[in-house]
Design a protein around this motif. Structure first.
Motif, short mmCIF file in Angstrom:
data_model
loop_
_atom_site.label_atom_id
_atom_site.label_comp_id
_atom_site.label_asym_id
_atom_site.label_seq_id
_atom_site.Cartn_x
_atom_site.Cartn_y
_atom_site.Cartn_z
N ASP A 32 1.33 -7.76 65.54
CA ASP A 32 0.35 -8.82 65.37
C ASP A 32 -1.11 -8.35 65.37
OD1 ASP A 32 0.39 -8.09 67.99
OD2 ASP A 32 0.92 -10.07 68.77
N PHE A 33 -1.35 -7.05 65.46
CA PHE A 33 -2.74 -6.59 65.25
C PHE A 33 -2.74 -5.10 64.93
CE2 PHE A 33 -2.25 -4.79 69.26
CZ PHE A 33 -3.40 -4.28 69.82
N ILE A 34 -3.85 -4.69 64.33
CA ILE A 34 -3.99 -3.31 63.84
C ILE A 34 -5.16 -2.64 64.54
CG2 ILE A 34 -4.45 -1.86 61.82
CD1 ILE A 34 -3.22 -4.04 60.09
N ILE A 35 -4.90 -1.43 65.01
CA ILE A 35 -5.95 -0.61 65.63
C ILE A 35 -6.14 0.63 64.76
CG2 ILE A 35 -6.62 0.77 67.64
CD1 ILE A 35 -5.05 -1.15 69.38
N ILE A 36 -7.40 0.93 64.43
CA ILE A 36 -7.72 2.06 63.56
C ILE A 36 -8.44 3.14 64.37
CG2 ILE A 36 -8.93 2.81 61.48
CD1 ILE A 36 -8.68 -0.03 60.42
N VAL A 37 -7.87 4.35 64.36
CA VAL A 37 -8.47 5.50 65.06
C VAL A 37 -8.51 6.66 64.07
CG1 VAL A 37 -8.32 7.09 67.00
CG2 VAL A 37 -7.51 4.73 67.25
N ASP A 38 -9.71 7.12 63.75
CA ASP A 38 -9.88 8.24 62.82
C ASP A 38 -9.12 8.00 61.52
OD1 ASP A 38 -11.41 9.43 64.75
OD2 ASP A 38 -9.85 10.82 65.42
N GLN A 57 -8.85 -5.61 75.31
CA GLN A 57 -8.96 -7.07 75.43
C GLN A 57 -10.26 -7.56 74.83
OE1 GLN A 57 -8.45 -8.37 79.48
NE2 GLN A 57 -6.45 -7.35 79.71
N GLN A 58 -11.35 -6.87 75.16
CA GLN A 58 -12.66 -7.28 74.66
C GLN A 58 -12.77 -7.06 73.15
OE1 GLN A 58 -15.54 -5.16 77.01
NE2 GLN A 58 -14.67 -5.87 78.95
N LEU A 59 -12.30 -5.90 72.67
CA LEU A 59 -12.41 -5.59 71.25
C LEU A 59 -11.53 -6.51 70.41
CD1 LEU A 59 -12.43 -1.67 71.34
CD2 LEU A 59 -14.36 -3.19 70.88
N THR A 60 -10.35 -6.86 70.93
CA THR A 60 -9.44 -7.74 70.19
C THR A 60 -10.02 -9.14 70.08
OG1 THR A 60 -7.53 -6.48 70.98
CG2 THR A 60 -7.11 -8.70 70.14
N LEU A 61 -10.67 -9.59 71.16
CA LEU A 61 -11.29 -10.91 71.14
C LEU A 61 -12.41 -10.95 70.09
CD1 LEU A 61 -11.50 -13.74 72.35
CD2 LEU A 61 -13.11 -12.80 74.05
N ALA A 62 -13.22 -9.91 70.05
CA ALA A 62 -14.30 -9.87 69.07
C ALA A 62 -13.77 -9.76 67.65
CB ALA A 62 -15.22 -8.69 69.37
N ALA A 63 -12.68 -8.99 67.46
CA ALA A 63 -12.11 -8.82 66.12
C ALA A 63 -11.46 -10.10 65.63
CB ALA A 63 -11.09 -7.68 66.13
N SER A 64 -10.89 -10.90 66.53
CA SER A 64 -10.23 -12.14 66.13
C SER A 64 -11.22 -13.14 65.57
CB SER A 64 -9.49 -12.75 67.33
OG SER A 64 -8.50 -11.86 67.79
N GLU A 65 -12.42 -13.15 66.11
CA GLU A 65 -13.45 -14.08 65.64
C GLU A 65 -13.85 -13.77 64.20
OE1 GLU A 65 -16.61 -13.76 68.42
OE2 GLU A 65 -15.53 -14.76 70.05
N SER A 68 -10.77 -9.39 61.68
CA SER A 68 -10.83 -7.97 61.30
C SER A 68 -9.95 -7.14 62.22
CB SER A 68 -12.27 -7.46 61.34
OG SER A 68 -12.79 -7.57 62.66
N ASP A 69 -9.75 -5.90 61.81
CA ASP A 69 -8.97 -4.97 62.63
C ASP A 69 -9.84 -4.43 63.77
OD1 ASP A 69 -6.89 -5.36 60.84
OD2 ASP A 69 -7.52 -3.65 59.60
N VAL A 70 -9.18 -3.81 64.76
CA VAL A 70 -9.89 -3.20 65.89
C VAL A 70 -10.17 -1.73 65.56
CG1 VAL A 70 -9.77 -2.57 68.33
CG2 VAL A 70 -8.83 -4.77 67.54
N HIS A 71 -11.43 -1.37 65.55
CA HIS A 71 -11.83 0.01 65.28
C HIS A 71 -12.24 0.69 66.59
CE1 HIS A 71 -12.04 0.00 60.79
NE2 HIS A 71 -12.10 -1.32 61.00
N LEU A 72 -11.61 1.81 66.89
CA LEU A 72 -11.98 2.60 68.08
C LEU A 72 -12.80 3.79 67.60
CD1 LEU A 72 -8.65 2.57 70.13
CD2 LEU A 72 -10.57 0.96 70.21
N VAL A 73 -14.12 3.69 67.79
CA VAL A 73 -15.05 4.71 67.29
C VAL A 73 -15.19 5.83 68.31
CG1 VAL A 73 -17.38 5.13 66.43
CG2 VAL A 73 -16.27 2.91 66.00
#
Length: 563
Positions: A32-38, A57-65, A68-73
Motif C-alpha cells: 500500500d505504499f512505495i519507499i524510494i531509496v537511491d 510515520q511523519q514522511l508517510t503522512l506528508a506523502a499521503s497529502e 506521492s511516494d516516500v523519498h528517503l534522501v
C-alpha cells in the motif's frame, strides 16, 4: 568474527531482474505504499514499518497529502541497508556483522527506530550487540571503525566512532601476555608459524593491524593511544614508521607528479602532529629524515616542518649520509638542500643561541657524538661536492660549522675538498685557496698526506704546507720524540671518486710490509729549495768560519734529506 541474527521469518523480499530497481514483499496482501531509496523502489506495507519507525510515520503522512511516494534522501548505507531495516520490521531473518553494524545503526537512527516507538526496537538491539560483542573484540572493533569512513557525520553524531577508537586505544595497552596471537591483516604467515618457538607476544603486536585505517581515523586512534600514556614511546614510534612504510612511496622525484600528492601531504602533516617528544614518542633519526624528505617533495607548510627539523637536530648523530641527501626545493639551483643540512648542524651544536664571537669555543659536552657528526658531514660534503651549482661559500660554510674538536682527523674533509676541486675546475685561485683552507694539514693522516703531496689539484701553497709538516714529523720520528699515536681514520670518498690511491709498498728483509713515502719531482724540488734557503739563514748567524759553515751545512743536509 561475531554475528547477530534478528527475526525468524523467511526472507520474502523479491526484486525485478529486468530493472534491478524494484523490491517487493511476497504476500497475500497487496502493498500500500512505495519507499524510494537511491532510485530503488520498495513496494511495502505500511503497518509493520510505521509501527517501528517514527520518521516513516511523519514522511508517510506528508506523502499521503500529496499522493506521492516516500523519498528517503541521503539514507545511511543506501538501499542495501534500508532493506535490512525493512526486513527487521517484517520479522524476517537478518544478519548483523562487524561489516554492516555501523551502517544499520546509523540507518536505525535515521528512521528513529527507538524504544519510544516499540520495545526491543532496532536501535536498542544494535546497541547491545555493538557494546557487548563488537567492542570486546580487537578484530571486530577495527573492522567496524573502518566502515565509519563512509558514514563520517552519522557515526560521529551517534558516538559510534568514538567508542571504536576508545576500545582500540585501550586494547593496545593491555599486557601482551593476555593477548591471543592473531593478526588481522598484514602479518606474514611465517611470522605466525614462529609463535610456538618464541613463546611470547611482542609489545608491538597491534601496530600492523591499524595500518589498514585511513589516515584521519588512524590519527585519532594514535592520539588516543598517546594520551593514555600506557604504551612505550619507542613502540608508538615503530607504529608510526610501519604505517608510513605501508602508505608512503619511495622518496624520489616521481612523487612530485603523482596523482596522490595531496594524500601524501595529509599523511605527512598527520605524522608530524603525532610526533610529540613531550609525550615520550620516540622515532629513529632515519625515519624522521624520510618524513622530512617527503615533506619537501609534497611541499608541506614550512611552519609544520619546523618541529620536525628540531626533533631531527637533537639526534642528528644517528643519521647516515644517505639520509641527509634531501632533494632541494624547485626554487633552488642545487640538487640537494645543503642549507637545510646546515640548519640541522647549527641546531645540533645550538649555534642559534650562541653569540658569534663564542661559536669557535663551544664546549663539546659529548665528544663522541660530536665526532660522529664530523664524520657524517665530511661524508655528506664529499657527496654534494659533485654538484656543479654548489658554490664555494656554501661548501665552506657547512664545513666550518663543525667545531675543531668534532674533527680530530681531517682526512674526511680533505677527501671532500679533493672531489670539489675535481668537479669545479673553473675555480679562481682565490676560491681554491678559500676551499683548501678548510684542511688542517697537521691533522692529516700519513696516507692522506702522501696522497695530498701528489695531488696536482691542490694549490702550491697547500702542498708546501703539507710537505713541511710531513718533514717535521719525520724529524721528530728520527729523534725519537714521543708522539701521540695517530687515530685510525679511513679516507672515505664517494664510490665514483678514484682520486685517492693506496700508497706503494715494498718488501723488507724481515718480511714486514711498510708504506714508502713517495713525492713527485716537483714537490721534492720545492721542498729542497725551501730547506736550503732556511738552512742558509741559520748558518749565517751561527758561525763565521768556513769550516763550521761547511760542517753545519753537511749536517743539515744529512738531517733534512727527504730522498
Amino acid at each position: 568474527m561475531k554475528f547477530m541474527k534478528l527475526g525468524s521469518k523467511p526472507d520474502a523480499f523479491q526484486f525485478d531482474h529486468e530493472s534491478n530497481s524494484v523490491r517487493c514483499v511476497s504476500s497475500e496482501l497487496a502493498t500500500d505504499f512505495i519507499i524510494i531509496v537511491d532510485e530503488v523502489k520498495f513496494h511495502l506495507h505500511k503497518f509493520p514499518l510505521l509501527s517501528k519507525s517514527n520518521r516513516l510515520q511523519q514522511l508517510t503522512l506528508a506523502a499521503s497529502e500529496h499522493n506521492s511516494d516516500v523519498h528517503l534522501v541521503d539514507f545511511p548505507g543506501g538501499a542495501k541497508v534500508f532493506e535490512i531495516c525493512a526486513k527487521f520490521c517484517y520479522g524476517m531473518t537478518v544478519s548483523i556483522s562487524p561489516y554492516n553494524v555501523v551502517a544499520v545503526r546509523c540507518a536505525a537512527e535515521y528512521l528513529e527506530m527507538t524504544e519510544d516507538i516499540d520495545k526491543g526496537n532496532l536501535t536498542y538491539k544494535i546497541d547491545v550487540f555493538f557494546k557487548s560483542i563488537i567492542l570486546s573484540s580487537w578484530k571486530d572493533s577495527i573492522i567496524a571503525l573502518k566502515t565509519t569512513a563512509d558514514l563520517r557525520e552519522w557515526s560521529e553524531d551517534i558516538g559510534i566512532k568514538s567508542m571504536c577508537i576508545e576500545s582500540i586505544a585501550s586494547k593496545t595497552a593491555i599486557d601482551p601476555s593476555c593477548v591471543n596471537w592473531s593478526y588481522t591483516y598484514n602479518r606474514k604467515l611465517d611470522s605466525i608459524s614462529k609463535v610456538p618457538e618464541i613463546g611470547f607476544v611482542p609489545k608491538d603486536w597491534w601496530i600492523e593491524d591499524l595500518c589498514e585505517l585511513d589516515i584521519d581515523v588512524y590519527k585519532r586512534v594514535m592520539f588516543a593511544v598517546i594520551s593514555k600514556k600506557r604504551v612505550e614511546g619507542d613502540v608508538i614510534g615503530e607504529a608510526l614508521k610501519t604505517y608510513c612504510l605501508r602508505w608512503l612511496p619511495d622518496c624520489d622525484d616521481r612523487l612530485e607528479t603523482d596523482d596522490h600528492v595531496e594524500k601524501y601531504k595529509s599523511l605527512i602533516e598527520s605524522m608530524i602532529c603525532l610526533l610529540t617528544p613531550d609525550e615520550g614518542v620516540s622515532c629513529s633519526c632515519s625515519f624522521l629524515l624520510k618524513l622530512l624528505k617527503v615533506s619537501v617533495l609534497v611541499k608541506v607548510d614550512p611552519l609544520l616542518r619546523h618541529g620536525l627539523i628540531r626533533d631531527i637536530s637533537l639526534k642528528l648523530d644517528e643519521a647516515s649520509v644517505r639520509d641527509l641527501l634531501i632533494p632541494a626545493d624547485h626554487i633552488k639551483t642545487t640538487v640537494y638542500d645543503v642549507e637545510l643540512v646546515q640548519n640541522l648542524v647549527d641546531r645540533f651544536f645550538d649555534r642559534e643561541n650562541v653569540p658569534e664571537i663564542d661559536r669557535n669555543d663551544l664546549v663539546l659536552i659529548n665528544p663522541r657524538r660530536c665526532t660522529t657528526i664530523g664524520r657524517l658531514i665530511d661524508g655528506y660534503l664529499a657527496e654534494v661536492a659533485r654538484d656543479r651549482n654548489l658554490t664555494p661559500s656554501v661548501f665552506t660554510a657547512l664545513s666550518r660549522s663543525i667545531p675543531d674538536g668534532a674533527r680530530p682527523v681531517d682526512d674526511g674533509i680533505y677527501g671532500a675538498v679533493d672531489v670539489y676541486l675535481k668537479e669545479h675546475p673553473a675555480l679562481t685561485k682565490a676560491e681554491k685557496k678559500k676551499v683548501c683552507e678548510l684542511i688542517d694539514v697537521k691533522k692529516l693522516s700519513q696516507n692522506a698526506s702522501i696522497h695530498a703531496a701528489q695531488n696536482d689539484r691542490l694549490p702550491l701553497r697547500t702542498v708546501v704546507q703539507i710537505l713541511f709538516h710531513e718533514q717535521v714529523r719525520a724529524i721528530k720520528d728520527a729523534q725519537g720524540t714521543n708522539r701521540v699515536k695517530e687515530q685510525e681514520w679511513e679516507i672515505k670518498l664517494p664510490v665514483r671518486s678514484k682520486s685517492l690511491r693506496t700508497p706503494s709498498r715494498v718488501q723488507l728483509n724481515d718480511g714486514d710490509v711498510k708504506p714508502v713515502r713517495l713525492m713527485p719531482s716537483r714537490s721534492r724540488r720545492i721542498l729542497e729549495r725551501f730547506w736550503l734557503r732556511h738552512g742558509d739563514r741559520e748558518s749565517t748567524g751561527t758561525s763565521g768560519s768556513s769550516q763550521s759553515k761547511s760542517s753545519g751545512s753537511s749536517s743539515r743536509k744529512h738531517r733534512y734529506s727527504i730522498s
